[in-house]
Write an enzyme that holds these catalytic residues in place. Structure first.
Site, PDB file in Angstrom:
ATOM      1  N   ASP A 278       0.946  -1.341   0.046  1.00 27.62           N
ATOM      2  CA  ASP A 278       0.275  -0.104  -0.109  1.00 27.62           C
ATOM      3  C   ASP A 278       0.923   1.133  -0.118  1.00 27.62           C
ATOM      4  O   ASP A 278       2.183   1.136   0.035  1.00 27.62           O
ATOM      5  CB  ASP A 278      -0.991   0.039   1.180  1.00 27.62           C
ATOM      6  CG  ASP A 278      -2.193   0.758   0.898  1.00 27.62           C
ATOM      7  OD1 ASP A 278      -2.118   1.827   0.067  1.00 27.62           O
ATOM      8  OD2 ASP A 278      -3.156   0.678   1.826  1.00 27.62           O
TER       9      ASP A 278
HETATM   10  C1  BGC Z   1      -4.935   3.183   0.335  1.00 29.37           C
HETATM   11  C2  BGC Z   1      -5.292   2.151  -0.826  1.00 29.37           C
HETATM   12  C3  BGC Z   1      -5.191   3.043  -2.133  1.00 29.37           C
HETATM   13  C4  BGC Z   1      -3.735   3.506  -2.217  1.00 29.37           C
HETATM   14  C5  BGC Z   1      -3.491   4.373  -3.521  1.00 29.37           C
HETATM   15  C6  BGC Z   1      -3.623   3.943   0.222  1.00 29.37           C
HETATM   16  O1  BGC Z   1      -3.706   4.933   0.830  1.00 29.37           O
HETATM   17  O2  BGC Z   1      -5.035   2.591   1.464  1.00 29.37           O
HETATM   18  O3  BGC Z   1      -6.497   1.605  -0.709  1.00 29.37           O
HETATM   19  O4  BGC Z   1      -5.338   2.021  -3.226  1.00 29.37           O
HETATM   20  O5  BGC Z   1      -3.796   4.438  -1.305  1.00 29.37           O
HETATM   21  O6  BGC Z   1      -4.003   5.578  -3.784  1.00 29.37           O
END
Ligand code: BGC
Length: 742
Positions: A278
């Protein structure tokens, strides 16, 4: 002659078989060849995902040098194509980039938030929504979405409950798999297909206190019984990628969790897709306190099988050194690169790296129609004192509340690319569709959901007094749910409770429509209303959908994908809980306690003195404008052996006056096992349509491997004994029948 013919036939069959197999094996050969030509810098480059910065010079240079493999959040198709051109034409090996974006419940045409879609209990709704999202997003070069989120959660305080399919592993599995199918289409290499990403692996929804990113404590059997099944279903549905979660489980951050990412995902499930971290989650291993520095974080993540580093720079800065010093074997790096290149091949990016610039890719009539249907199916009727659908006898309708005409808010969380000008609000739809039949008086009362200025309330009350019926659109603005938007108090924010209480005093019939990203604690507001429709955040077409429901062109058919608590203090409250040694019966609640009684006289069972032992509404609950009766459940046998199947059937009759849909639910309980089991678990459902007076028999097959559980030795087992079966309209009602597993 005959021999020659058979030989010839065999040859054809063999060639055909080879051809069937060859695309994959030839892809693997191509991957191996590419890897053999790559420098360590180029390999690490593939593992590096950066956020888009337009046509930034540094970014261009990195792409040319092969030190970036993926870009997220770039949505200008011309920029996407130019960056891709640099990758394909100017980098040494010409490996295409993969562009990602959070396309969660629509790109331009926004569908209901996933929690709303889950309330439809209709996988087609989810699949079509994801397909349309893929078509729209791919038109600007996005070929990878970070969805579906298949985190099971039992905590409405957690802002990301909006992105989830609720509390149940089975419902989440079905809806998540449908989304994967929709995003990826029949062929992932089609220009209109985008790679799905099952996230967040794993346990993220169990964040302590419903506070985002928080620690989780999840015993292995609970992880496997509840949190992992939707991820396994995503693997089975062919999800091209997975994303690590931010949380730690029992102290191990997911991006450093070898057990999760290697033992389970790769070795048990044989997953060959891409695992991305993530945003910054590798770097954050250090913040968790599980690595001393970024270098150690990089080592832990690669060892734990994380292929791509999303904005963490840990691989970028440290992986080469780790390989050179022998701390990390180059084979591990090669494996990660293999998984990354595989998804690029599967998407057809090597053959067709560019995006054809299209006109009119957004808001097609069929997309808007599907979004409207999704919003209709996502709304749950919680209460109806014969007020809905609105009677023709009413002449004047007051439309009140901060969500009645709030285009941006009805999109809900994760709608970066949505355009409010394209959304139709409930007020706009009601005026347009029913403005001639009824006199509509609009008076919001409050400007936005958190508004604490009471001056508008007086005007709303005055409007209500002039009307025959009041429609109140209350709830939460989109910003109050989603990532890092958790609430400790999940009642209606601002002065909305006061608004409803004042409206109640007018004595006019009240329809409360709630547009929110989570279950809210609205017991009192429900009691003050004559009808309550829970619409979640319904997206672009929420307005027309709600108008159809309110005025009876459509009949509500949604059911709750998550338990609604009466009070925050009940959380976690979910239907599949254990019975305990003292289930909550014969209890006395706080206002009924006689003064001066002895300690033991309150029942000594499992309940809250101030809330009892029941939620506001159970999982699976939802009313209709018609009524349904359920016959006694019939089982095909009273006994079943572990290899056989048993059929449970029930006849459902529409006993009302309207054609409507009903979601028929199958629940099973393992009555006595080596580990105490939940009092009910959802094992199947079917959404049926019945005309007034019509009956239909719904049959479910139950196999032994559906009703087992993970034991303390980490084995999935099914134990002999009594099982109870319900076919019911929600998780609390129905009469069980039993069979024995031998
Ligand atoms: C979130 C994800 C997301 C990623 C990209 C993160 O902060 O937890 O779910 O896909 O950002 O934007």
């Amino acid at each position: 002659m005959f021999k020659f013919k058979s030989l010839f036939l065999l040859l054809i069959i063999a060639t055909l078989c080879f051809q069937c197999k060859s695309p994959n094996s030839s892809v693997e050969t191509k991957i191996d060849k590419l890897i053999s030509e790559m420098t360590i810098e180029e390999k690490i480059g593939q593992m590096n995902q950066l956020t888009g910065l337009g046509l930034n010079d540094d970014m261009k240079a990195q792409i040319k040098n092969g030190t970036v493999g993926s870009i997220l959040n770039e949505v200008d198709v011309n920029i996407v194509n130019e960056l891709q051109r640099i990758a394909v034409e100017e980098s040494r090996l010409g490996i295409p980039l993969i562009f990602g974006r959070d396309v969660i419940h629509g790109y331009k045409t926004i569908f209901p938030i996933p929690l709303g879609q889950a309330a439809s209990w209709n996988p087609k709704v989810a699949e079509i929504g994801a397909r349309i999202a893929a078509q729209e997003a791919s038109s600007v070069g996005i070929r990878w979405t970070f969805a579906p989120m298949v985190d099971v959660t039992r905590d409405p305080r957690w802002g990301r409950i909006a992105e989830s399919c609720g509390e149940d592993p089975y419902l989440t599995s079905i809806m998540g798999a449908a989304m994967v199918k929709g995003f990826q289409g029949d062929k992932m290499s089609d220009a209109s297909s985008i790679a799905a990403c099952a996230k967040h692996f794993a346990g993220y929804g169990a964040a302590e206190a419903g506070k985002d990113y928080n620690t989780t404590w999840i015993p292995e059997m609970l992880l496997r019984d509840v949190f992992l099944p939707p991820f396994k279903a995503a693997v089975d549905a062919g999800a091209a990628s997975f994303m690590c979660s931010f949380n730690d489980i029992n102290g191990v951050p997911s991006s450093a969790n070898k057990h999760l990412n290697v033992d389970i995902l790769r070795n048990e499930w044989k997953y060959d897709g891409l695992l991305v971290s993530d945003w910054g989650s590798i770097e954050q291993i250090e913040d968790h306190g599980a690595a001393e520095n970024l270098k150690e974080a990089a080592e832990k993540a690669i060892t734990a099988g994380v292929d791509m580093d999303m904005m963490g720079f840990a691989y970028n800065y440290h992986l080469k050194e780790l390989v050179n010093s022998g701390k990390v074997s180059e084979d591990l790096v090669d494996n990660a690169v293999r998984n990354i290149l595989r998804i690029k091949f599967r998407l057809g990016l090597f053959e067709n790296p560019y995006t054809k610039v299209q006109k009119d890719a957004f808001y097609k009539p069929e997309a808007l129609e599907a979004a409207k249907n999704a919003a209709i199916e996502s709304a749950v009727l919680l209460k109806n004192n014969s007020l809905l659908p609105i009677d023709k006898k009413f002449k004047t309708i007051a439309v009140v509340g901060p969500l009645a005409d709030a285009a941006l808010e009805q999109f809900g969380t994760w709608s970066f690319d949505a355009e409010p000008a394209h959304a139709i609000t409930p007020l706009a739809a009601i005026k347009q569709m029913y403005g001639k039949e009824y006199k509509i008086i609009a008076e919001p009362g409050l400007v936005f959901s958190r508004d604490s200025n009471a001056t508008g309330i007086t005007k709303a009350v005055a409007a209500a007094r002039k009307a025959d019926v009041v429609l109140v659109f209350a709830g939460e603005e989109a910003i109050l749910s989603g990532e890092a938007h958790c609430r400790a108090d999940i009642s209606l924010p601002g002065l909305q409770n006061q608004l409803i209480a004042e409206l109640k005093k007018t004595g006019k019939p009240i329809v409360l429509v709630v547009m929110a990203g989570r279950p809210l604690t609205i017991e009192k507001q429900i009691s003050e209303s004559d009808a309550v429709l829970y619409a979640f955040h319904g997206g672009t077409m929420a307005g027309p959908a709600l108008a159809d429901l309110i005025f009876g062109k459509a009949v509500p058919s949604g059911k709750l994908p998550v338990t609604f608590p009466r009070m925050v203090g009940q959380i976690p409250v979910y239907y599949a809980h254990k019975n305990t040694g003292r289930p909550g019966t014969n209890f006395v609640t706080i206002d009924k306690i006689p003064i001066g009684v002895f300690q033991t006289s309150l029942g000594n069972t499992s309940f809250h003195l101030d809330a009892g032992d029941k939620p506001m509404y159970p999982f699976g609950f939802g009313l209709s404008y018609t009524t349904f009766s359920y016959s006694k459940v019939k089982l095909s046998a009273k006994k079943m052996d572990a290899k056989a199947k048993i059929t449970a059937e029930c006849t459902i009759t529409n006993t009302g006056k309207m054609e409507a849909k009903e979601i028929v639910q199958l629940y099973v309980r393992d009555v006595a096992a080596s580990l105490a089991r939940p009092i009910r678990e959802l094992k199947g459902f079917e959404k049926i349509t019945l005309k007034a007076g019509e009956s239909k028999t719904v049959k479910f097959e139950i196999a032994a491997d559906q009703i087992g559980f993970w034991n303390l030795e980490n084995k999935y087992i099914t134990e002999p004994g009594e099982f109870r079966v319900w076919i019911s309209k929600d998780s609390q009602s129905g009469e069980p029948v039993s069979f024995r597993l031998e």
